[in-house]
Design a protein around this motif. Sequence first.
Motif, PDB file in Angstrom:
ATOM      1  N   GLY A  76      19.363  10.118 -11.762  1.00 26.10           N
ATOM      2  CA  GLY A  76      17.990   9.752 -12.060  1.00 26.10           C
ATOM      3  C   GLY A  76      17.051  10.935 -11.925  1.00 26.10           C
ATOM      4  O   GLY A  76      17.442  12.040 -11.530  1.00 26.10           O
ATOM      5  N   PRO A  77      15.781  10.718 -12.235  1.00 22.85           N
ATOM      6  CA  PRO A  77      14.805  11.817 -12.198  1.00 22.85           C
ATOM      7  C   PRO A  77      14.504  12.263 -10.771  1.00 22.85           C
ATOM      8  O   PRO A  77      14.548  11.469  -9.834  1.00 22.85           O
ATOM      9  N   VAL A  78      14.212  13.550 -10.622  1.00 20.88           N
ATOM     10  CA  VAL A  78      13.799  14.094  -9.335  1.00 20.88           C
ATOM     11  C   VAL A  78      12.326  13.767  -9.129  1.00 20.88           C
ATOM     12  O   VAL A  78      11.505  13.954 -10.023  1.00 20.88           O
ATOM     13  N   THR A  79      11.979  13.261  -7.943  1.00 21.95           N
ATOM     14  CA  THR A  79      10.594  12.891  -7.659  1.00 21.95           C
ATOM     15  C   THR A  79      10.108  13.577  -6.399  1.00 21.95           C
ATOM     16  O   THR A  79      10.904  14.022  -5.562  1.00 21.95           O
ATOM     17  N   CYS A  80       8.795  13.621  -6.255  1.00 23.06           N
ATOM     18  CA  CYS A  80       8.175  14.249  -5.082  1.00 23.06           C
ATOM     19  C   CYS A  80       8.548  13.524  -3.797  1.00 23.06           C
ATOM     20  O   CYS A  80       8.690  14.146  -2.746  1.00 23.06           O
ATOM     21  N   THR A  81       8.722  12.203  -3.860  1.00 26.96           N
ATOM     22  CA  THR A  81       8.988  11.416  -2.658  1.00 26.96           C
ATOM     23  C   THR A  81      10.466  11.082  -2.486  1.00 26.96           C
ATOM     24  O   THR A  81      10.828  10.343  -1.574  1.00 26.96           O
ATOM     25  N   GLY A  82      11.327  11.609  -3.353  1.00 29.82           N
ATOM     26  CA  GLY A  82      12.757  11.352  -3.247  1.00 29.82           C
ATOM     27  C   GLY A  82      13.410  12.241  -2.209  1.00 29.82           C
ATOM     28  O   GLY A  82      12.726  12.904  -1.408  1.00 29.82           O
TER      29      GLY A  82
ATOM     30  N   LEU B 206       0.842  -1.203   0.000  1.00 31.95           N
ATOM     31  CA  LEU B 206       0.000   0.000   0.000  1.00 31.95           C
ATOM     32  C   LEU B 206       0.881   1.258   0.000  1.00 31.95           C
ATOM     33  O   LEU B 206       0.627   2.204  -0.748  1.00 31.95           O
ATOM     34  N   VAL B 207       1.897   1.261   0.844  1.00 26.99           N
ATOM     35  CA  VAL B 207       2.793   2.422   0.906  1.00 26.99           C
ATOM     36  C   VAL B 207       3.412   2.688  -0.463  1.00 26.99           C
ATOM     37  O   VAL B 207       3.437   3.830  -0.938  1.00 26.99           O
ATOM     38  N   GLU B 208       3.910   1.652  -1.116  1.00 25.76           N
ATOM     39  CA  GLU B 208       4.556   1.826  -2.418  1.00 25.76           C
ATOM     40  C   GLU B 208       3.554   2.264  -3.480  1.00 25.76           C
ATOM     41  O   GLU B 208       3.881   3.053  -4.368  1.00 25.76           O
ATOM     42  N   HIS B 209       2.335   1.726  -3.401  1.00 30.22           N
ATOM     43  CA  HIS B 209       1.289   2.137  -4.343  1.00 30.22           C
ATOM     44  C   HIS B 209       1.010   3.636  -4.220  1.00 30.22           C
ATOM     45  O   HIS B 209       0.966   4.361  -5.225  1.00 30.22           O
ATOM     46  N   LEU B 210       0.854   4.110  -2.977  1.00 36.03           N
ATOM     47  CA  LEU B 210       0.562   5.525  -2.771  1.00 36.03           C
ATOM     48  C   LEU B 210       1.769   6.400  -3.100  1.00 36.03           C
ATOM     49  O   LEU B 210       1.614   7.521  -3.593  1.00 36.03           O
ATOM     50  N   ARG B 211       2.962   5.890  -2.848  1.00 37.10           N
ATOM     51  CA  ARG B 211       4.172   6.638  -3.204  1.00 37.10           C
ATOM     52  C   ARG B 211       4.225   6.874  -4.718  1.00 37.10           C
ATOM     53  O   ARG B 211       4.494   7.981  -5.183  1.00 37.10           O
ATOM     54  N   GLY B 212       3.969   5.826  -5.477  1.00 40.30           N
ATOM     55  CA  GLY B 212       3.963   5.963  -6.931  1.00 40.30           C
ATOM     56  C   GLY B 212       2.880   6.917  -7.403  1.00 40.30           C
ATOM     57  O   GLY B 212       3.086   7.710  -8.329  1.00 40.30           O
TER      58      GLY B 212
ATOM     59  N   PRO C 288      -1.887  22.801 -11.759  1.00 45.24           N
ATOM     60  CA  PRO C 288      -2.411  22.420 -10.439  1.00 45.24           C
ATOM     61  C   PRO C 288      -3.868  22.013 -10.441  1.00 45.24           C
ATOM     62  O   PRO C 288      -4.288  21.202  -9.617  1.00 45.24           O
ATOM     63  N   HIS C 289      -4.658  22.568 -11.336  1.00 49.83           N
ATOM     64  CA  HIS C 289      -6.089  22.284 -11.307  1.00 49.83           C
ATOM     65  C   HIS C 289      -6.386  20.826 -11.639  1.00 49.83           C
ATOM     66  O   HIS C 289      -7.354  20.253 -11.138  1.00 49.83           O
ATOM     67  N   ARG C 290      -5.560  20.216 -12.477  1.00 53.46           N
ATOM     68  CA  ARG C 290      -5.768  18.821 -12.820  1.00 53.46           C
ATOM     69  C   ARG C 290      -5.103  17.888 -11.816  1.00 53.46           C
ATOM     70  O   ARG C 290      -5.523  16.750 -11.628  1.00 53.46           O
ATOM     71  N   ALA C 291      -4.050  18.359 -11.148  1.00 58.87           N
ATOM     72  CA  ALA C 291      -3.358  17.514 -10.170  1.00 58.87           C
ATOM     73  C   ALA C 291      -4.040  17.532  -8.803  1.00 58.87           C
ATOM     74  O   ALA C 291      -3.911  16.581  -8.034  1.00 58.87           O
ATOM     75  N   MET C 292      -4.755  18.596  -8.489  1.00 56.51           N
ATOM     76  CA  MET C 292      -5.344  18.755  -7.159  1.00 56.51           C
ATOM     77  C   MET C 292      -6.229  17.590  -6.732  1.00 56.51           C
ATOM     78  O   MET C 292      -6.079  17.067  -5.611  1.00 56.51           O
ATOM     79  N   PRO C 293      -7.171  17.120  -7.564  1.00 53.95           N
ATOM     80  CA  PRO C 293      -8.048  16.035  -7.108  1.00 53.95           C
ATOM     81  C   PRO C 293      -7.291  14.781  -6.709  1.00 53.95           C
ATOM     82  O   PRO C 293      -7.602  14.158  -5.695  1.00 53.95           O
ATOM     83  N   ALA C 294      -6.283  14.405  -7.497  1.00 57.20           N
ATOM     84  CA  ALA C 294      -5.515  13.206  -7.171  1.00 57.20           C
ATOM     85  C   ALA C 294      -4.758  13.394  -5.864  1.00 57.20           C
ATOM     86  O   ALA C 294      -4.702  12.475  -5.033  1.00 57.20           O
ATOM     87  N   ALA C 295      -4.182  14.570  -5.643  1.00 57.45           N
ATOM     88  CA  ALA C 295      -3.446  14.816  -4.403  1.00 57.45           C
ATOM     89  C   ALA C 295      -4.360  14.706  -3.194  1.00 57.45           C
ATOM     90  O   ALA C 295      -4.005  14.087  -2.177  1.00 57.45           O
TER      91      ALA C 295
ATOM     92  N   ALA D 103       2.557  14.668  -8.854  1.00 58.25           N
ATOM     93  CA  ALA D 103       3.483  15.799  -8.985  1.00 58.25           C
ATOM     94  C   ALA D 103       3.882  16.013 -10.437  1.00 58.25           C
ATOM     95  O   ALA D 103       3.999  17.152 -10.899  1.00 58.25           O
ATOM     96  N   ARG D 104       4.069  14.916 -11.184  1.00 55.52           N
ATOM     97  CA  ARG D 104       4.388  15.056 -12.617  1.00 55.52           C
ATOM     98  C   ARG D 104       3.209  15.663 -13.378  1.00 55.52           C
ATOM     99  O   ARG D 104       3.398  16.466 -14.300  1.00 55.52           O
ATOM    100  N   THR D 105       1.999  15.287 -12.990  1.00 61.31           N
ATOM    101  CA  THR D 105       0.802  15.866 -13.621  1.00 61.31           C
ATOM    102  C   THR D 105       0.779  17.372 -13.433  1.00 61.31           C
ATOM    103  O   THR D 105       0.459  18.136 -14.356  1.00 61.31           O
ATOM    104  N   ASP D 106       1.112  17.822 -12.224  1.00 59.62           N
ATOM    105  CA  ASP D 106       1.149  19.258 -11.951  1.00 59.62           C
ATOM    106  C   ASP D 106       2.134  19.964 -12.879  1.00 59.62           C
ATOM    107  O   ASP D 106       1.823  21.012 -13.452  1.00 59.62           O
ATOM    108  N   VAL D 107       3.312  19.390 -13.043  1.00 63.61           N
ATOM    109  CA  VAL D 107       4.335  20.012 -13.896  1.00 63.61           C
ATOM    110  C   VAL D 107       3.862  20.099 -15.339  1.00 63.61           C
ATOM    111  O   VAL D 107       4.061  21.111 -16.017  1.00 63.61           O
ATOM    112  N   LEU D 108       3.188  19.042 -15.803  1.00 65.05           N
ATOM    113  CA  LEU D 108       2.820  18.974 -17.221  1.00 65.05           C
ATOM    114  C   LEU D 108       1.556  19.756 -17.548  1.00 65.05           C
ATOM    115  O   LEU D 108       1.505  20.455 -18.565  1.00 65.05           O
TER     116      LEU D 108
END
Length: 437
Positions: A313-319, A141-147, A161-168, A153-158
């Motif tokens: 490697g790529p920078v991530t929100c949980t890194g 579960l932890v890994e699922h939510l981490r991913g 914020p309006h499209r990323a907010m619901p998922a967050a 966060a990638r959705t927000d960049v691309l």
Amino acid sequence: MPEHAANGTFVAARIERGWRTQEDFAEAYNATADTLNSKARISVRQVRRWESGQTSWPNRDARQVLTRMFGASLEHLGFVPPAGKATRLGGAADFKPDLEDHVLRRTFVGGLLAAPLLDLAALEHLASAVRDARRYADQELVEHLRGALDETARTDVLIGPHRAMPAALGILSAINSAARDAKPEIRRQLLGLGSRAAELAAWLHRDAGSPHQAITYWHNQSKEWATFTGDGAMHAYVLLRQAQALGRHDPARILDLADAATSGPWILPPRPRAEALQQKARGLAMTGAGEDEIERVLEEAHAALDQAAETYGPVTCTGPLGDGYTRDRLMVQSGICWREAKRPDKAVAVFRAHLTDRAFGPRDHAHYSAFLAGALAEASEPDEAAAVALGALKVAAPPRYGQVITELHRSVRILFPHRDRPAVRELHERLLMIAAG
């Protein structure tokens, strides 16, 4: 007994949006009037009249400016129209409330916040996140939510914020629900992840233009969960983000928060420590410190970066915290410091040397370009300022990157004396179209 009922709703709305004093609000009102080519100006006395209820319904010009500032009808701000008169935008057409007036609202994290959603599809995102969480157990579960958080966060960049907010918000709801019954070690991991998710939610609310109250709520939630898990570095990092979220409001508090992030009972890793020191330098510039002191703190920031390990490697929100903070980013943020220190010439030189497509992705390039445009305007380069601003707006407008657009509005206010120049006029018109849409 007073003759007029005070308009507490308007006072609360003003404070929530960061205008803590009547003087702050009057200044922001007059700046907004400039962007609308409105000749209406107000003083603190007029703000007092509105807040005391002595003026229960603003005049036509004031209604247009207030609607632009708050994105809400005048009735929602506590004003009472004359009998039979509906709110009108500039007196010309029936006002259509912002999308936020029509959004669904749902309570998260123990019912403490009614968080704004966007549409029915957003509600489905939330239901999906909670359903998915139930399919997993413990570490899975932890890994699922981490991913899921990294993808948000990638959705927000691309696409913004309006499209990323619901998922967050869905991830936060799932974490809060799952943590209640989780084993101690899994609960600790979930709350640690929740601290990252809450900080992201604060960022998304800020970029989406939410009231400051919502941003503060998620920052506080992030710090609370970081405290529960003993993550002092995350607590300090949120202090830094709180300083950034203040924008240009309350410079003394910006300095206090940045100073606390670098000197409190915690140790920030080198990269976020460098960013916090840069923010401290900006706070010093905003509070009138000398150039030598600003330079000294910026040198401390560079020294902190010298201690940072290479990133792979790529920078991530949980890194690792602040993994994306590079020398180029420190330099362009130093340009912002010099602009606050009233050295736009120095700021422009720094931006031109370090703000490149190679060093920054489209969103960040647009963000810092908005600050470059303002520095160019202050350095008496209106045509180049408008050209840079139009380039940033082209990137920022489709996903509605709120902080970029806000900074471009600030640039337009600086460029107001040059409003007859074609590029400046085009910039002004495009920003008006975005605001109207």
